[in-house]
Design a protein around this motif. Sequence first.
Motif, mmCIF file in Angstrom:
data_model
loop_
_atom_site.group_PDB
_atom_site.id
_atom_site.type_symbol
_atom_site.label_atom_id
_atom_site.label_comp_id
_atom_site.label_asym_id
_atom_site.label_seq_id
_atom_site.Cartn_x
_atom_site.Cartn_y
_atom_site.Cartn_z
ATOM 1 N N ASN A 87 0.801 -1.221 0.000
ATOM 2 C CA ASN A 87 0.000 0.000 0.000
ATOM 3 C C ASN A 87 0.840 1.281 0.000
ATOM 4 O O ASN A 87 0.680 2.141 0.872
ATOM 5 N N PRO A 88 1.742 1.470 -0.967
ATOM 6 C CA PRO A 88 2.538 2.699 -0.967
ATOM 7 C C PRO A 88 1.704 3.949 -1.182
ATOM 8 O O PRO A 88 1.954 4.982 -0.547
ATOM 9 N N GLU A 89 0.671 3.868 -2.055
ATOM 10 C CA GLU A 89 -0.136 5.063 -2.309
ATOM 11 C C GLU A 89 -0.953 5.461 -1.093
ATOM 12 O O GLU A 89 -1.338 6.619 -0.941
ATOM 13 N N GLY A 90 -1.202 4.495 -0.175
ATOM 14 C CA GLY A 90 -1.951 4.803 1.032
ATOM 15 C C GLY A 90 -1.108 5.403 2.129
ATOM 16 O O GLY A 90 -1.628 6.039 3.046
ATOM 17 N N ASN A 91 0.208 5.221 2.040
ATOM 18 C CA ASN A 91 1.099 5.707 3.086
ATOM 19 C C ASN A 91 1.995 6.861 2.637
ATOM 20 O O ASN A 91 2.699 7.437 3.452
ATOM 21 N N TRP A 92 2.004 7.149 1.350
ATOM 22 C CA TRP A 92 2.851 8.238 0.855
ATOM 23 C C TRP A 92 2.202 9.578 1.201
ATOM 24 O O TRP A 92 0.985 9.724 1.131
ATOM 25 N N PRO A 93 2.978 10.577 1.593
ATOM 26 C CA PRO A 93 2.398 11.883 1.969
ATOM 27 C C PRO A 93 1.591 12.494 0.822
ATOM 28 O O PRO A 93 2.046 12.548 -0.327
ATOM 29 N N GLU A 94 0.403 12.958 1.133
ATOM 30 C CA GLU A 94 -0.487 13.523 0.112
ATOM 31 C C GLU A 94 0.132 14.733 -0.574
ATOM 32 O O GLU A 94 -0.037 14.923 -1.787
ATOM 33 N N GLU A 95 0.848 15.553 0.195
ATOM 34 C CA GLU A 95 1.415 16.760 -0.415
ATOM 35 C C GLU A 95 2.461 16.419 -1.474
ATOM 36 O O GLU A 95 2.660 17.176 -2.429
ATOM 37 N N LEU A 96 3.140 15.261 -1.320
ATOM 38 C CA LEU A 96 4.101 14.836 -2.340
ATOM 39 C C LEU A 96 3.380 14.254 -3.552
ATOM 40 O O LEU A 96 3.779 14.497 -4.694
ATOM 41 N N LEU A 97 2.334 13.475 -3.311
ATOM 42 C CA LEU A 97 1.563 12.921 -4.420
ATOM 43 C C LEU A 97 0.952 14.037 -5.271
ATOM 44 O O LEU A 97 0.900 13.939 -6.507
ATOM 45 N N GLU A 98 0.490 15.091 -4.622
ATOM 46 C CA GLU A 98 -0.109 16.198 -5.362
ATOM 47 C C GLU A 98 0.901 16.867 -6.283
ATOM 48 O O GLU A 98 0.539 17.404 -7.332
ATOM 49 N N LYS A 99 2.188 16.809 -5.898
ATOM 50 C CA LYS A 99 3.256 17.382 -6.734
ATOM 51 C C LYS A 99 3.893 16.324 -7.637
ATOM 52 O O LYS A 99 4.891 16.590 -8.292
ATOM 53 N N ARG A 100 3.319 15.104 -7.637
ATOM 54 C CA ARG A 100 3.811 13.980 -8.438
ATOM 55 C C ARG A 100 5.229 13.584 -8.036
ATOM 56 O O ARG A 100 6.033 13.160 -8.871
ATOM 57 N N ILE A 101 5.548 13.714 -6.741
ATOM 58 C CA ILE A 101 6.840 13.300 -6.207
ATOM 59 C C ILE A 101 6.680 11.922 -5.583
ATOM 60 O O ILE A 101 5.914 11.748 -4.623
#
Length: 314
Positions: A64-78
């Motif tokens: 579950n990496p997408e569930g634990n990765w910080p949202e602010e980084l996902l929003e920046k595609r990091i």
Amino acid sequence: MSSKKRGKSEKTAVISHLGEKYLEGRFPDGIVTGSQITQAMAELGSKLSRNNPANFLKDLLRHNPEGNWPEELLEKRIYGRQVYGQGRVLQFFEAPEGVDPFAEDADLPDEIPVEKISSLPMDSLARSLGRTEETWLTQVVVNLGLIGQHLAVHSPDAETIKDLRFLQVGMKTQPEIDAVFVAEYALPDAPEVENVFVTVELKQRRERVLPDQIREQVRKAFEETAKIRDREICAVKPMAVNVIRKEFEGVEEDLILVREYGPVRRKDFDEKYARLIGEEAVYELPLFVVACSAYAVRPAIGALGARKTGGKRG
């Protein structure tokens, strides 16, 4: 973006902290070392263990990496990948639009052939003592000849394979390769054969096959076989095996899924993706599934059991 609840892992806060530093330019190549991870833990007052920072990212990416990765980084595609050697642990990177490095099983075809395979090459006591770890699954795959079965029946190169030799379980490289084989393929209109090094990555049920880990294994395979001259290894064929839960003949059970990636030619790798071109060149290596197969084991093996959901088992 995934609808799963985020922030379940205590590591999320550490990654967020390191991600802020990355966005500030503190890690210009995106590389974070083990000592930098433990320092971030200390700065946050985290209760996470500092004993083995090399494995900091391992379980998070598998589960579950997408569930634990910080949202602010996902929003920046990091996103992040696990890197190896010289104390390196994590690399932040920006993904292009339309690419999700955390997507699960995006490379699998819609239809996967399932066949029954005999477990009798393993005696009944061994079958009853089955466990869930990868080393047990590796033994099952080797003893039942699943790699050979796939390459001889389902591979697009099935008509040209001549021999398959099992070499080793647990090749201690960074990353470790769970099983290795050498396959011989006939060359068109020639008496010679071509030697291909087969790497196999194995995952337990609910664990993800990580494309960048497969790419790193290809790199290590070329490095480890570069010194061979009398019977040159011309290519590497990466493969991956994991356990999936799926209905088969009216029974939901654990099936062994084998995926075969397209072969990588040594010449192509040396020219475009080897270390001398750049540390990160390997992550640009095209990796695509050319064939998949799944196996229902009969009789059942411990830790690979079946649960009846209707109908009768064939």
